[in-house]
Enzyme design. Structure first.
Site, PDB file in Angstrom:
ATOM      1  N   ARG A  50       8.266   6.964  -2.609  1.00  0.00           N
ATOM      2  CA  ARG A  50       9.075   6.787  -1.390  1.00  0.00           C
ATOM      3  C   ARG A  50      10.556   6.639  -1.724  1.00  0.00           C
ATOM      4  NH1 ARG A  50       6.419   1.840   1.341  1.00  0.00           N
ATOM      5  NH2 ARG A  50       6.205   1.365  -0.852  1.00  0.00           N
ATOM      6  N   ASN A 105       4.053   5.370   3.284  1.00  0.00           N
ATOM      7  CA  ASN A 105       2.702   5.520   2.735  1.00  0.00           C
ATOM      8  C   ASN A 105       1.704   5.544   3.877  1.00  0.00           C
ATOM      9  OD1 ASN A 105       3.531   5.482   0.066  1.00  0.00           O
ATOM     10  ND2 ASN A 105       3.097   3.324  -0.236  1.00  0.00           N
TER      11      ASN A 105
END
Length: 91
Positions: A18, A36
Site C-alpha cells: 500500500r 487491503n
C-alpha cells in the site's frame, strides 16, 4: 483523464504494497486510494493522465520488493471523478 479500479492479487499484503502504491501514485501525479481487502488482495482506485496512468500501473505490476508478487491485476474503467484530488492509504 483515465479513472480505473484495480484489484491486485498475489503476495500483496504484509509486504509494504500500500505504501509503495502511494509513493508510485505521487511520482506519477495519480489521485485516488489503496486498501487491503479481506480476500488477501489489494484494491486501488486511481485517476490521472493516460501517460501517467500507464507508468503507474506498470510500477504497481512490478511490486515494491522481491517479497511481493503480483499474480493478477483486474482492471475496470470508471467515469472521471472530480472529487479525487490526492492519493491516500485507506484502512
Amino acid at each position: 483523464m483515465r479513472h480505473v479500479k484495480v484489484k491486485v492479487k498475489g503476495q500483496v499484503q504484509g509486504v509494504g504494497f500500500r505504501y509503495f502504491t502511494q509513493h508510485a501514485a505521487s511520482d506519477n501525479a495519480i489521485a485516488g486510494w489503496v486498501r487491503n481487502e479481506d480476500d488477501g488482495s489489494v484494491l486501488i482506485e486511481a485517476q490521472g493522465e493516460e501517460q501517467n496512468m500507464d507508468a503507474f500501473l506498470k510500477e504497481v505490476e512490478q511490486g515494491p520488493t522481491k517479497f511481493a508478487r503480483v499474480q493478477d491485476m483486474e482492471l475496470t474503467e470508471l467515469e472521471e471523478d472530480a472529487g479525487l484530488t490526492k492519493f491516500e492509504v485507506k484502512y
